[in-house]
Design an enzyme around this catalytic site. Structure first.
Site, PDB file in Angstrom:
ATOM      1  N   LYS A  23       0.832  -1.208   0.000  1.00  0.00           N
ATOM      2  CA  LYS A  23       0.000   0.000   0.000  1.00  0.00           C
ATOM      3  C   LYS A  23       0.862   1.252   0.000  1.00  0.00           C
ATOM      4  O   LYS A  23       0.650   2.161  -0.813  1.00  0.00           O
ATOM      5  CB  LYS A  23      -0.909   0.014   1.246  1.00  0.00           C
ATOM      6  CG  LYS A  23      -1.580   1.352   1.492  1.00  0.00           C
ATOM      7  CD  LYS A  23      -2.337   1.398   2.805  1.00  0.00           C
ATOM      8  CE  LYS A  23      -1.535   1.707   4.034  1.00  0.00           C
ATOM      9  NZ  LYS A  23      -1.363   3.123   4.392  1.00  0.00           N
ATOM     10  N   ASN A  24       1.835   1.306   0.905  1.00  0.00           N
ATOM     11  CA  ASN A  24       2.583   2.555   1.072  1.00  0.00           C
ATOM     12  C   ASN A  24       3.548   2.821  -0.076  1.00  0.00           C
ATOM     13  O   ASN A  24       4.157   3.886  -0.147  1.00  0.00           O
ATOM     14  CB  ASN A  24       3.313   2.558   2.417  1.00  0.00           C
ATOM     15  CG  ASN A  24       2.332   2.760   3.561  1.00  0.00           C
ATOM     16  OD1 ASN A  24       1.180   3.135   3.327  1.00  0.00           O
ATOM     17  ND2 ASN A  24       2.761   2.508   4.780  1.00  0.00           N
ATOM     18  N   ARG A  95      -4.055  11.253   4.173  1.00  0.00           N
ATOM     19  CA  ARG A  95      -2.977  12.232   4.177  1.00  0.00           C
ATOM     20  C   ARG A  95      -1.880  11.888   3.178  1.00  0.00           C
ATOM     21  O   ARG A  95      -1.162  12.771   2.717  1.00  0.00           O
ATOM     22  CB  ARG A  95      -2.422  12.429   5.577  1.00  0.00           C
ATOM     23  CG  ARG A  95      -2.069  11.181   6.309  1.00  0.00           C
ATOM     24  CD  ARG A  95      -1.498  11.480   7.656  1.00  0.00           C
ATOM     25  NE  ARG A  95      -0.365  12.369   7.553  1.00  0.00           N
ATOM     26  CZ  ARG A  95      -0.357  13.638   7.962  1.00  0.00           C
ATOM     27  NH1 ARG A  95      -1.401  14.146   8.536  1.00  0.00           N
ATOM     28  NH2 ARG A  95       0.708  14.375   7.816  1.00  0.00           N
ATOM     29  N   CYS A 119      -3.522  13.647  12.575  1.00  0.00           N
ATOM     30  CA  CYS A 119      -4.339  12.437  12.475  1.00  0.00           C
ATOM     31  C   CYS A 119      -4.291  11.731  13.823  1.00  0.00           C
ATOM     32  O   CYS A 119      -3.573  12.154  14.722  1.00  0.00           O
ATOM     33  CB  CYS A 119      -3.909  11.559  11.314  1.00  0.00           C
ATOM     34  SG  CYS A 119      -2.677  10.348  11.665  1.00  0.00           S
ATOM     35  N   ARG A 124       1.961  14.630  12.789  1.00  0.00           N
ATOM     36  CA  ARG A 124       2.301  14.344  11.395  1.00  0.00           C
ATOM     37  C   ARG A 124       2.446  15.606  10.559  1.00  0.00           C
ATOM     38  O   ARG A 124       1.709  15.852   9.611  1.00  0.00           O
ATOM     39  CB  ARG A 124       1.294  13.356  10.794  1.00  0.00           C
ATOM     40  CG  ARG A 124       1.228  12.080  11.595  1.00  0.00           C
ATOM     41  CD  ARG A 124       0.454  11.003  10.946  1.00  0.00           C
ATOM     42  NE  ARG A 124       1.177  10.348   9.859  1.00  0.00           N
ATOM     43  CZ  ARG A 124       0.669   9.366   9.137  1.00  0.00           C
ATOM     44  NH1 ARG A 124      -0.540   8.956   9.362  1.00  0.00           N
ATOM     45  NH2 ARG A 124       1.376   8.799   8.183  1.00  0.00           N
ATOM     46  N   ASP A 127       6.347  20.007   7.467  1.00  0.00           N
ATOM     47  CA  ASP A 127       7.287  21.125   7.327  1.00  0.00           C
ATOM     48  C   ASP A 127       8.521  20.773   6.490  1.00  0.00           C
ATOM     49  O   ASP A 127       9.029  21.602   5.737  1.00  0.00           O
ATOM     50  CB  ASP A 127       7.690  21.686   8.710  1.00  0.00           C
ATOM     51  CG  ASP A 127       8.108  20.607   9.699  1.00  0.00           C
ATOM     52  OD1 ASP A 127       7.637  19.461   9.557  1.00  0.00           O
ATOM     53  OD2 ASP A 127       8.908  20.895  10.597  1.00  0.00           O
ATOM     54  N   ASP A 310       4.706   0.561  12.102  1.00  0.00           N
ATOM     55  CA  ASP A 310       3.434   0.027  11.610  1.00  0.00           C
ATOM     56  C   ASP A 310       3.154  -1.394  12.114  1.00  0.00           C
ATOM     57  O   ASP A 310       2.059  -1.907  11.912  1.00  0.00           O
ATOM     58  CB  ASP A 310       3.406   0.053  10.073  1.00  0.00           C
ATOM     59  CG  ASP A 310       3.417   1.480   9.531  1.00  0.00           C
ATOM     60  OD1 ASP A 310       3.083   2.405  10.302  1.00  0.00           O
ATOM     61  OD2 ASP A 310       3.764   1.670   8.355  1.00  0.00           O
ATOM     62  N   ARG A 402      -8.635   0.279   4.755  1.00  0.00           N
ATOM     63  CA  ARG A 402      -7.699   1.194   4.096  1.00  0.00           C
ATOM     64  C   ARG A 402      -6.430   0.462   3.669  1.00  0.00           C
ATOM     65  O   ARG A 402      -5.785   0.854   2.705  1.00  0.00           O
ATOM     66  CB  ARG A 402      -7.293   2.332   5.051  1.00  0.00           C
ATOM     67  CG  ARG A 402      -8.410   3.320   5.352  1.00  0.00           C
ATOM     68  CD  ARG A 402      -7.872   4.460   6.176  1.00  0.00           C
ATOM     69  NE  ARG A 402      -6.563   4.815   5.658  1.00  0.00           N
ATOM     70  CZ  ARG A 402      -5.535   5.251   6.391  1.00  0.00           C
ATOM     71  NH1 ARG A 402      -5.676   5.400   7.671  1.00  0.00           N
ATOM     72  NH2 ARG A 402      -4.391   5.542   5.843  1.00  0.00           N
TER      73      ARG A 402
HETATM   74  N1  EPU Z   1       7.553  14.567  10.377  1.00  0.00           N
HETATM   75  C1  EPU Z   1       7.723  15.896  10.673  1.00  0.00           C
HETATM   76  N2  EPU Z   1       7.749  16.800   9.637  1.00  0.00           N
HETATM   77  C2  EPU Z   1       7.616  16.395   8.340  1.00  0.00           C
HETATM   78  C3  EPU Z   1       7.440  15.029   8.044  1.00  0.00           C
HETATM   79  C4  EPU Z   1       7.408  14.110   9.085  1.00  0.00           C
HETATM   80  O1  EPU Z   1       7.844  16.289  11.831  1.00  0.00           O
HETATM   81  O2  EPU Z   1       7.639  17.262   7.451  1.00  0.00           O
HETATM   82  C5  EPU Z   1       7.468  13.586  11.477  1.00  0.00           C
HETATM   83  C6  EPU Z   1       6.044  13.023  11.591  1.00  0.00           C
HETATM   84  O3  EPU Z   1       5.219  13.854  12.365  1.00  0.00           O
HETATM   85  C7  EPU Z   1       6.282  11.669  12.210  1.00  0.00           C
HETATM   86  C8  EPU Z   1       7.687  11.275  11.715  1.00  0.00           C
HETATM   87  O4  EPU Z   1       8.281  12.476  11.194  1.00  0.00           O
HETATM   88  O5  EPU Z   1       6.294  11.779  13.594  1.00  0.00           O
HETATM   89  C9  EPU Z   1       7.705  10.216  10.632  1.00  0.00           C
HETATM   90  O6  EPU Z   1       6.854  10.596   9.569  1.00  0.00           O
HETATM   91  P1  EPU Z   1       7.078  10.146   8.072  1.00  0.00           P
HETATM   92  O7  EPU Z   1       7.033  11.378   7.222  1.00  0.00           O
HETATM   93  O8  EPU Z   1       8.269   9.269   7.965  1.00  0.00           O
HETATM   94  O9  EPU Z   1       5.783   9.267   7.804  1.00  0.00           O
HETATM   95  P2  EPU Z   1       4.738   9.382   6.631  1.00  0.00           P
HETATM   96  O10 EPU Z   1       5.434   9.493   5.331  1.00  0.00           O
HETATM   97  O11 EPU Z   1       3.693  10.370   6.981  1.00  0.00           O
HETATM   98  C10 EPU Z   1       4.718   6.791   6.171  1.00  0.00           C
HETATM   99  C11 EPU Z   1       3.684   5.705   6.128  1.00  0.00           C
HETATM  100  C12 EPU Z   1       3.205   5.413   7.544  1.00  0.00           C
HETATM  101  C13 EPU Z   1       4.396   4.988   8.386  1.00  0.00           C
HETATM  102  C14 EPU Z   1       5.489   6.078   8.350  1.00  0.00           C
HETATM  103  C15 EPU Z   1       6.748   5.679   9.081  1.00  0.00           C
HETATM  104  C16 EPU Z   1       2.618   6.083   4.004  1.00  0.00           C
HETATM  105  C17 EPU Z   1       1.390   6.446   3.273  1.00  0.00           C
HETATM  106  N3  EPU Z   1       2.548   6.147   5.325  1.00  0.00           N
HETATM  107  O12 EPU Z   1       4.067   7.933   6.719  1.00  0.00           O
HETATM  108  O13 EPU Z   1       2.328   4.320   7.415  1.00  0.00           O
HETATM  109  O14 EPU Z   1       3.987   4.811   9.720  1.00  0.00           O
HETATM  110  O15 EPU Z   1       5.830   6.363   6.959  1.00  0.00           O
HETATM  111  O16 EPU Z   1       7.226   4.484   8.613  1.00  0.00           O
HETATM  112  O17 EPU Z   1       3.629   5.744   3.420  1.00  0.00           O
HETATM  113  C18 EPU Z   1       0.436   2.987   7.928  1.00  0.00           C
HETATM  114  O18 EPU Z   1       0.604   2.382   6.857  1.00  0.00           O
HETATM  115  O19 EPU Z   1      -0.360   2.571   8.815  1.00  0.00           O
HETATM  116  C19 EPU Z   1       1.182   4.224   8.190  1.00  0.00           C
HETATM  117  C20 EPU Z   1       0.802   5.108   9.099  1.00  0.00           C
END
Ligand code: EPU
Length: 444
Positions: A23-24, A95, A119, A124, A127, A310, A402
């Site tokens: 999915k991701n 998101r 969320c 999340r 920035d 996850d 999802r």
């Molecule tokens: N963060 C920031 N600023 C940013 C971006 C991230 O502070 O600009 C913080 C976030 O708040 C969070 C941490 O960095 O605390 C990690 O966030 P990341 O950006 O790595 O996660 P994401 O891209 O939003 C993806 C997966 C998540 C998975 C995370 C970590 C997708 C669609 N989602 O999220 O998957 O937990 O990476 O591995 O790829 C799930 O599948 O259930 C899921 C939540």
């Protein structure tokens, strides 16, 4: 209509299950197709609510999408991108659709994308995505809940991420594909999904090296040099981990197909320490089994290749009946212990202090009515239901849908007693117990 799972615990899982596309990964591949003025085909695309949402996002921009459920493929013709706006109605549903920002910047040099907001599992923020785009030369305004990014051209540069954010790495990789010169992302995320996106973009004609390490270099290419292609998504490592845990949880023995074991090294190691056996049958097939009560252990969630956040809720569920005390530290999200109150309702002994959870193994969980609060917490409660004595009802299945295709069918094929029902069918059988309803409907 609200759908629920009714689970009768205590069945030992056995047989064979096949894992779908990640999915991701696939969500980002779909977004990336808009870089190409032509029709791109992606295979191994699971039928999930999130995939539907991402297809809606790009359809709304003018792409033409044809999904073939039987073939698990999608053809996306992005010849005509007529809009640069990703609406709040769509982004707020998922998101991950914020990834369209980087793709639109690469294709159109302008994008208006709704900010996703927080969320259930944490703040999340986005920035790093915004700062990275600014470093590439985009002017960014945040107005009325939307990010408006615009650039006459994007120019490659060095970008350092404070945290190896998956989404920021992907958004900036996408935006840099057609930037002038080279972009270097340092402290990049190293997840297999990042590698998959880079491989896909390279198949379309991009020039990306280093994906899977902490430094990714994107050498910009001309938009018109990108071309359609066919590509197969990697298997979903979190779905694979979920089935591994379900088999272990029920002291079962089963084969999992279409899994890349190398993507789950850390998780495999922890399962083995808990007492599971994991055998490689073929390069993408494993046999998982567990006979005895699990040993407890401690773990900290970390970016890949560390323990995946996850799978944290799912691993916590296993610890609830382990022999001893395990300590879990959630280091990625502020609020990812949402499964704890429901697990306690099922008899688990968990003490939570901020981002630490101390799980003291009990002999058994007992069935209860619980509700999925997010995708992975939902899967964890399903596994708890499989382990528990008696009947468990899991509510709010839209979270589980999802990210897990045909979850109940795959589990039922392994021998689980699990059935989806809605309030109408439940009321129609209101005098029945769970087990009798499962029997009336012919088992599961
Ligand atoms: N963060 C920031 N600023 C940013 C971006 C991230 O502070 O600009 C913080 C976030 O708040 C969070 C941490 O960095 O605390 C990690 O966030 P990341 O950006 O790595 O996660 P994401 O891209 O939003 C993806 C997966 C998540 C998975 C995370 C970590 C997708 C669609 N989602 O999220 O998957 O937990 O990476 O591995 O790829 C799930 O599948 O259930 C899921 C939540």
């Amino acid at each position: 209509m609200t759908e629920k799972f009714r689970i009768l615990g205590g069945e030992t899982l056995k047989g064979e299950v096949s894992v779908g596309g990640a999915k991701n990964s696939v969500l980002k591949l779909i977004a990336a197709t808009i870089l190409v003025k032509g029709a791109t085909k992606i295979y191994n695309v699971p039928h999930l609510t999130d995939v539907d949402i991402m297809l809606n996002v790009i359809s709304d921009l003018g792409a033409h999408c044809t999904y073939d459920r039987e073939e698990q493929s999608v053809i996306i013709d992005a010849h005509n991108i007529s809009s640069i706006t990703a609406k709040y109605e769509l982004v707020s549903k998922m998101r991950a659709s914020f990834i369209i920002l980087g793709a639109l910047m690469s294709r159109c040099k302008e994008a208006i994308v709704a900010l996703p907001g927080g969320c259930a599992i944490g703040e999340r923020r986005v920035d790093f995505h915004i700062k990275g785009l600014e470093a590439l030369g985009a002017k960014i305004k945040i107005e009325n809940g939307y990010v408006h990014a615009k650039a006459s051209k994007l120019v490659g540069t060095d970008i350092y991420l404070d945290i190896p954010s998956v989404g920021a790495t992907e958004n900036l990789m996408l935006a840099s594909v057609t930037a002038e010169g080279s972009t270097r992302i340092q402290n990049a995320a190293q997840e297999p999904e990042i590698v998959d996106l880079a491989n896909f973009l390279n198949t379309l004609g991009a020039d990306i090296v280093g994906a899977g390490t902490s430094e990714i270099i994107i050498n910009g290419v001309k938009l018109d040099s990108l071309h359609p292609a066919e590509y197969t998504t990697i298997p979903d490592r979190i779905e694979a981990g979920t089935f591994m845990a379900a088999i272990v949880a029920t002291k079962g023995k089963a084969i999992i197909k279409n899994v890349y074991p190398a993507h789950l090294t850390f998780f495999n190691d922890k399962l083995i320490k808990m007492g599971a056996s994991i055998k490689l049958v073929e390069p993408t097939t494993i046999e998982v089994s567990c006979r005895n009560r699990f040993n407890s252990l401690n773990f900290v969630t970390q970016p890949y290749p560390g323990f995946p956040t996850d799978l944290q809720a799912i691993a916590m569920t296993l610890l609830t009946t382990s022999n001893g005390v395990g300590i879990i530290t959630e280091s990625l999200y502020e609020n990812r212990f949402m499964q704890v109150p429901d697990l306690r309702r099922m008899g688990a002994d968990i003490h939570q202090d901020r981002n630490h959870a101390i799980v003291k193994g009990v002999k058994n969980l007992t069935g209860a009515t619980v509700a999925a609060s997010d995708l992975r917490a939902g899967a964890a409660l399903v596994i708890a239901g499989l382990m528990a004595n008696g009947e468990t009802i899991v509510e709010k299945l839209h979270h589980i849908d999802r990210g897990y295709e045909d979850f109940e069918y795959k589990l039922a094929n392994l021998g689980a007693k699990i059935k989806r029902f809605d309030d109408v069918s439940f009321n129609g059988n209101s005098a029945d117990t769970a087990s009798s309803i499962i029997n009336i409907k012919g088992g599961v």
